[in-house]
Design a protein around this motif. Sequence first.
Motif, PDB file in Angstrom:
ATOM      1  N   ASP A 188     -16.853  -6.999  -3.884  1.00 18.21           N
ATOM      2  CA  ASP A 188     -15.645  -6.201  -3.641  1.00 18.21           C
ATOM      3  C   ASP A 188     -15.904  -5.153  -2.565  1.00 18.21           C
ATOM      4  OD1 ASP A 188     -14.488  -7.562  -5.719  1.00 18.21           O
ATOM      5  OD2 ASP A 188     -14.500  -5.876  -7.122  1.00 18.21           O
ATOM      6  N   GLN A 193      -8.001  -3.067  -1.974  1.00 20.15           N
ATOM      7  CA  GLN A 193      -9.365  -3.549  -2.114  1.00 20.15           C
ATOM      8  C   GLN A 193      -9.419  -5.040  -1.798  1.00 20.15           C
ATOM      9  OE1 GLN A 193     -10.965  -2.507  -5.972  1.00 20.15           O
ATOM     10  NE2 GLN A 193     -10.385  -0.349  -5.777  1.00 20.15           N
ATOM     11  N   ARG A 214     -11.698  -8.764  -2.445  1.00 19.05           N
ATOM     12  CA  ARG A 214     -12.674  -9.459  -3.290  1.00 19.05           C
ATOM     13  C   ARG A 214     -12.871 -10.863  -2.753  1.00 19.05           C
ATOM     14  NH1 ARG A 214     -12.256  -9.204  -9.722  1.00 19.05           N
ATOM     15  NH2 ARG A 214     -13.176  -7.180  -9.149  1.00 19.05           N
TER      16      ARG A 214
END
Length: 502
Positions: free
Chosen positions: A151, A159, A161
Amino acid sequence: MNFNKKLAVAVSGAVLLMAGQFALADSATDIVDALVSKGVLTEEEGKLITKGHTSKTSVTPVVKEKDGAFTLESANGRNSVSLTGRMHLDARWNDAYVDGSGSDRDTASFSDQFELRRARMGVKGIFAKDFKYEVVASLPGTASVDVAYLDWAKLDAFQLRMGKFKQPFGLEQLTSSNNIGMMERSYVDQTVPAKKLGFQIMGSPRAGLTYALSTFQNNDTELGMDDGGKASGAARATINFAEIMGDKESIMHVGLSGLDSTYAVRPSSSSQTDVTSATATRATVSSFRTSGRGLSNAFRGQVGGTPCVSADYNCASEYTATVQNTAYGLEGIFASGPFKLVGEYSAADYKGKSQSSNISYDTKTYYVEAGWFITGEKYASSYKNGVFSSFKPNNAFDLDKGNWGAIEALFRAEGFDVDDVSMSGTGQRVQGSLSQASSNASTSGAKTYTGGFRWILNPNVVFKGNYAYTKFDHAFAPIDVQGATASVKDEKLLMFRTQFMF
């Protein structure tokens, strides 16, 4: 340097030596600072004494412990690593009866058994402050990668990932198996993409709001991310009105999920004898197992494989069938103090196609679960970012102090339905609890009622017990059992789990 100053320097140096590199670093430095503040030492002399000591302690890693888990963290807090693990050992008794001769792996699921449901080990942590990672392997049999992702988590609102991780669809699936109330997830969870290789954008723009959008591939093999002709994707958004209003005692959560997935499945030749036809080459589009890991293939839909044109040519290994799957899901949580009511609903459409056959059908799954912490723990204390995290008892189990940990009573009603079956070509079929045997007019379904308890001794040890009763919509004839009749009308399961995690 006068005598007093020489004495102060000697004492300070001795204290620093006795402090070592770790344990008394702060107190030794405080003594030197006190001598400087009283004028016994100058600032330059104080810095000279502590120089070597502080240069060592400033890079010394720190070991932290929380809830039985240990983390090794760098002195500047920018990097860390933690060891994680879990073990779930189950015992299960099933009183269903099979009328027919012989048995296969589906009817073998009726057996009473012990099962090492999960055994996993892994690491997780942070590096360079803004990056998080987790890598976990499953241990039973041949070790395999359970999850492995990285991440970029500098911002709460945005964010990234990448890796193998749970796709954003459904409340139950995104809640860890360590933290679900019942031993097993519901029928809804049997229609979600689960853990896949992919890329995800996610975040929490403000307290009480979450979102996630991913693209993924269904297979871990070289078939490719668009092995069915186009890329797969999933999305989920949640809102917790209680958190937005600043109510820390309650949860008022609503969530919406969507799925659009196209992928390949390889038909294989069955080693078992079908009661209606000879051995054939097929691929499973989807299936249901009764709640609590009871009967396998309570429903199964399969698409036919490609007929071989040469006796020495293995068609099953060369050709794939394509599955198109779209779905949407709704979820909700209402919790106040030690009481909760949770529910999910999912509707999905499946289309399987090969060179020789076609099959399509719709599924609907749902559950409603009620819970009560008899010992008074509050559900809101374990809710974070749209899912339930770990529960910590108000008073951990300790016989010497008369503490029993947290005790939760649970009840769940759930079901699945299959309808709008359409089939054409060669080799396709539906099986299980059917209104009509493998026809376009077939429907299937079951309803399950489960009562149970969860006893959380501490954050690391949990005991669970469930009793599940399943009523099939139509009497069930076990799959691929010669001479079996439609005699299975219901199923009763009694099961217990010992759970350890850190």
